[in-house]
Every structure is written in C-alpha cells, then in structure tokens.
Design an enzyme around this catalytic site. Structure first.
Site, PDB file in Angstrom:
ATOM      1  CB  SER A 197     -11.439   3.333   5.653  1.00  0.00           C
ATOM      2  OG  SER A 197     -10.868   2.841   6.839  1.00  0.00           O
ATOM      3  N   GLY A 234     -16.604   1.147   7.606  1.00  0.00           N
ATOM      4  CA  GLY A 234     -16.505   2.590   7.805  1.00  0.00           C
ATOM      5  C   GLY A 234     -16.727   3.040   9.230  1.00  0.00           C
ATOM      6  CD  GLU A 269     -17.961  -5.882   3.555  1.00  0.00           C
ATOM      7  OE1 GLU A 269     -17.029  -5.062   3.345  1.00  0.00           O
ATOM      8  OE2 GLU A 269     -18.569  -6.447   2.632  1.00  0.00           O
ATOM      9  N   GLY A 271     -14.319  -3.488  10.675  1.00  0.00           N
ATOM     10  CA  GLY A 271     -12.948  -3.903  10.944  1.00  0.00           C
ATOM     11  C   GLY A 271     -12.358  -3.000  12.003  1.00  0.00           C
ATOM     12  CE1 TYR A 320       2.342   8.638   2.184  1.00  0.00           C
ATOM     13  CE2 TYR A 320       3.075   6.910   3.682  1.00  0.00           C
ATOM     14  CZ  TYR A 320       3.365   7.898   2.743  1.00  0.00           C
ATOM     15  OH  TYR A 320       4.664   8.141   2.387  1.00  0.00           O
ATOM     16  CB  CYS A 349      18.152   5.363   5.608  1.00  0.00           C
ATOM     17  SG  CYS A 349      17.508   4.392   4.225  1.00  0.00           S
ATOM     18  CG  ASP A 350      11.736   7.387   3.540  1.00  0.00           C
ATOM     19  OD1 ASP A 350      11.958   8.580   3.233  1.00  0.00           O
ATOM     20  OD2 ASP A 350      10.749   6.758   3.134  1.00  0.00           O
ATOM     21  CE1 TYR A 378      -7.712  -1.704   6.760  1.00  0.00           C
ATOM     22  CE2 TYR A 378      -8.914  -0.465   8.416  1.00  0.00           C
ATOM     23  CZ  TYR A 378      -8.902  -1.362   7.366  1.00  0.00           C
ATOM     24  OH  TYR A 378     -10.087  -1.918   6.938  1.00  0.00           O
TER      25      TYR A 378
END
Length: 437
Positions: A197, A234, A269, A271, A320, A349-350, A378
């Site tokens: 990706s 990709g 594909e 995206g 991430y 709260c994280d 995403y």
C-alpha cells in the site's frame, strides 16, 4: 429509488465556480462542532477516474472498497462502471446489492472463511489463493470456482508491506501450488499480486508483471489457460501524485509481456489513488497546554493541542501507516508569528493518542481550525467510538458539471466512454491544492 437519486440525496450540488477553499471556509464559519468534519468532494474521485482512463486504457480499475467505503464515493464509482476489489463477504454483498454484476467483482481475500467462500460460490464470484490449505478449502466448498494465484512481489518503498502476510513465493512455491490446483481440478485462470500500500517506486510494476508472465508460461506448460491478470493496488493518491509515472512502467510491461493481440483481461485494484485526495479533514483546537523551560519560565519549549479527532478517528495512518501530515492553520492574520515545537493530541484518555509530534506550528488558540488534506484513504474506515467520542461527520459536495456527467453516465450502456469523452474533465483535470492566504 434509482442509485442516481440516492446519490443526489447524499450530496450538495454546488456551482462549478465554488473552490475547495470556499467549501472549507463554509464549514469553518459554522464554528467548532462536536464531530470532526470530513469535507468530501466527489468531483476529485471522478477526476481520478478520468486520469486513469487516459493513461491506463487497457487496465480496468476495480475500486478497493476497503480504502474508503463512504456511500457517496462508492455510488459514484458504480455509476461510472468500475469493478470492485472486495476483501470480505460484507463488501461482496454490498456491491451485489448495488446492482454490480458478479463479473465486475473479485473477492481478493487469500484466506477466506468457509461461510464467505460458500457465499462466493452461491454468487459465482472470482477469488484468489496463495497457499495449499486455501486450495483444498476451495476444492471442498467451491470446487467449480475460477481463481487467481496470488504471488508475492514487494515494493521496497511502500507505506505498508503486504507480502509479509499474503502471496506465495514466485519460484518453487508458485509451481507447487499450480500442480496441486491441477490435481484438484481447480480452474486457475490468471495471476495477481500486490506490491504494498502506498508504493512510491513505480518501476516495481514492470518487474512484477514480467514475473507474472513467467508464472503464466509455466501454468500454460502444465495445461492451464490463463485469461486474466490483476495488477493489484499500491498507487499513491495524494494531491500532486498522479497515475502517469506508474502508467509508463505498466504500459511498457504490458506491451512486452501481454501485447493487445493476446486475449487477456487486465485489471488492477486502486483504492488510495481514487479516494485519498477526495477528503479534507477539518478540526478545531479545543484544548491547549504550554510547556515552558524550567530555568526560563518565559521560554516556550513545547505546545500541546487537543482536538476532537485523533488516531481512533481520522488519524490512524499517521501513527501506523507511515503517513506524513501537513497541517494547514486556517486562520487570518497574515504572519502567524513564532513557531514552536508542537504535538497534536486526539480526544481520548489514551496517552498514545497523538497524531503529530514535535512539528513546527505557530501558536494557536482554542477554536482555531486546522485543516488536513489527503485524508480519504484508510482514515474514517479505521475510526471507532473509543471513549464515546464521535466518528468523523462526512459532508459531501459535488460540482454541477460533475453531477451532469454522472447523470449522463447512469443512462448510458457505456459509462466509461461517457467519462472519457467529457469536455468538462478534459478542460478541468486539476485537483485544487489548499492554502490559507
């Protein structure tokens, strides 16, 4: 109600003269809201499709639904006649319910549940495999399936590596799997790969297609007849990124390995390429904390800002998926003054709920707005209601000429040709890059 009518109820159609900047200003003027806002411009997705058709005329786009499943975007792709890369039974079902023919769907999940495989069988959906276990599962639950062999071919410059999870090795393993498929009587009709990706080394597609030709030739030698190939995803989609660079390498590889005279159906594909630039995230500052130097209380060392959006909302990818954020401070005043090392926190709260750290920004105040482009891929699909906070609120817009184009496409037996022939898109292919003057 027709799909066109459903879409019309989801979007606000604005004059062609209305800029993206105008739309941001419209939402900012309403003041801070509880929900983070996703300004979604369907026009951008339509322009991406036009660009694809111009540069990759032999490659049918199968939109990767997982990248952004917002109804307005998906429905626009249906009206334009795209195919679909579905990762789950729910995505396959949704596309069938929208009236998409089964021939325009690939269930591109290499490791399917038995229930989803049985569902694919019921609707005669094309699928894929990358292991002997999956082949035997297909043989048991969908023996008449047509399948593609997925092989691993990783980009060295992708944001997310997929080969570490999916894709057989291209040499011995691919040959072994083809022999197993032959013994089981499974109809392998082509190959597929995914370079990862957010790939930035476009030339990897040339090498991947060349390798696919080798697999194809081996399959032919043991009795298979391949009739389709899938180039995967990709493709970058941020503003300023286009399909041209990828197209140079893909078209060269196809000309050498799969000339037009060969009866092969080719698809990919995309995206991120279609949806990334279509969404602009708009969030107000709702909290602030200034950290000063211990020895010099007048010297600001760091500023923390707190937003109604974070890694549990829009900004999963910066944490991430190696996405770089470019915040645009949306406030008047000309020179915004001294910049400080800044961290942007989400609302939960994280303690790890931050989405930018040690970046340079001018000092902001509560209720100032910060705008983030390229948040269509995403992003919202990862969001959840952790701590009870709101999901991003999608606000859809579309220019009048784009609406008229989709209206015309919906009535045509060849919507692809309608898009290709659009004078409006030919004269207005650019996607506006935001800036606050």
């Amino acid at each position: 109600m027709s799909l066109l009518s459903v879409l019309k109820n989801r979007v606000e159609i604005v004059d062609d003269s209305v800029s993206s900047r105008d739309l941001v200003n419209r939402l900012v003027t309403q003041g801070p809201q509880e929900e983070p806002l996703h300004l979604t411009e369907v026009d951008t997705l339509v322009k991406r499709h036009y660009e694809w058709l111009q540069h990759l005329p032999r490659v049918k786009p199968y939109y990767a639904v997982k990248s952004n499943d917002e109804a307005s975007l998906v429905e626009a792709t249906v009206l334009m006649g795209l195919g679909y890369d579905c990762a789950s039974m729910a995505e396959v079902r949704r596309m069938l319910e929208l009236g998409v023919e089964r021939e325009r769907i690939i269930f591109a999940q290499p490791q399917k549940t038995i229930v989803s495989l049985q569902y694919a069988r019921k609707h005669k959906i094309l699928t894929v495999f990358d292991s002997e276990c999956e082949l035997r599962k297909i043989h048991q639950h969908y023996p008449e399936a047509e399948v593609l062999i997925r092989y691993r071919f990783d980009s060295k410059k992708s944001k997310v590596n997929l080969g570490s999870k999916f894709g057989c090795e291209t040499e011995n393993e691919s040959k072994s799997l083809l022999h197993v498929a032959k013994q089981l009587g499974i109809k392998v009709v082509g190959w597929c790969f995914n370079v990862g990706s957010g790939c930035t080394d476009a030339d990897v597609f040339y090498a991947a297609i060349k390798k696919g030709r080798e697999i194809h030739d081996y399959a032919t030698s043991i009795g298979f007849k391949f009739r389709m190939i899938d180039l995967g995803g990709g493709f970058m989609g941020d503003k300023g990124c286009g399909i041209e660079e990828y197209a140079v390498h893909i078209n060269r590889a196809l000309e050498e390995c799969y000339p037009a005279s060969e009866d092969i159906f080719i698809f990919a594909e995309p995206g991120r390429y279609y949806c990334a630039a279509a969404v602009t995230s708009i969030s107000p500052v709702h909290g602030k904390r200034i950290l000063c130097n211990e020895n010099d209380p007048l010297k600001i060392e760091q500023v923390f800002y707190y937003f109604n959006d974070g890694m549990y909302g829009t900004f999963y990818s910066p944490r991430y998926r190696n996405q770089t954020l470019y915040p645009i401070v949306w406030k008047s005043g000309g020179n915004l003054g001294t910049t400080y090392k800044t961290t942007l926190f989400g609302p939960t709260c994280d303690g790890n709920d931050f989405f930018a750290k040690d970046i340079d920004l001018p000092e902001l105040e509560v209720s100032d707005f910060v705008v983030f482009e390229n948040q269509g891929a995403y992003a919202r699909v990862h969001s959840c209601r952790f701590n009870g906070f709101c999901l991003p609120k999608v606000i859809n817009y579309m220019r009048k000429c784009t609406w008229e184009l989709l209206e015309k496409a919906s009535k045509s037996l060849n919507p692809t040709q309608v898009v290709q022939d659009s004078v409006y898109l030919r004269n207005n292919p650019q996607i506006e890059v935001l800036a606050f003057d």
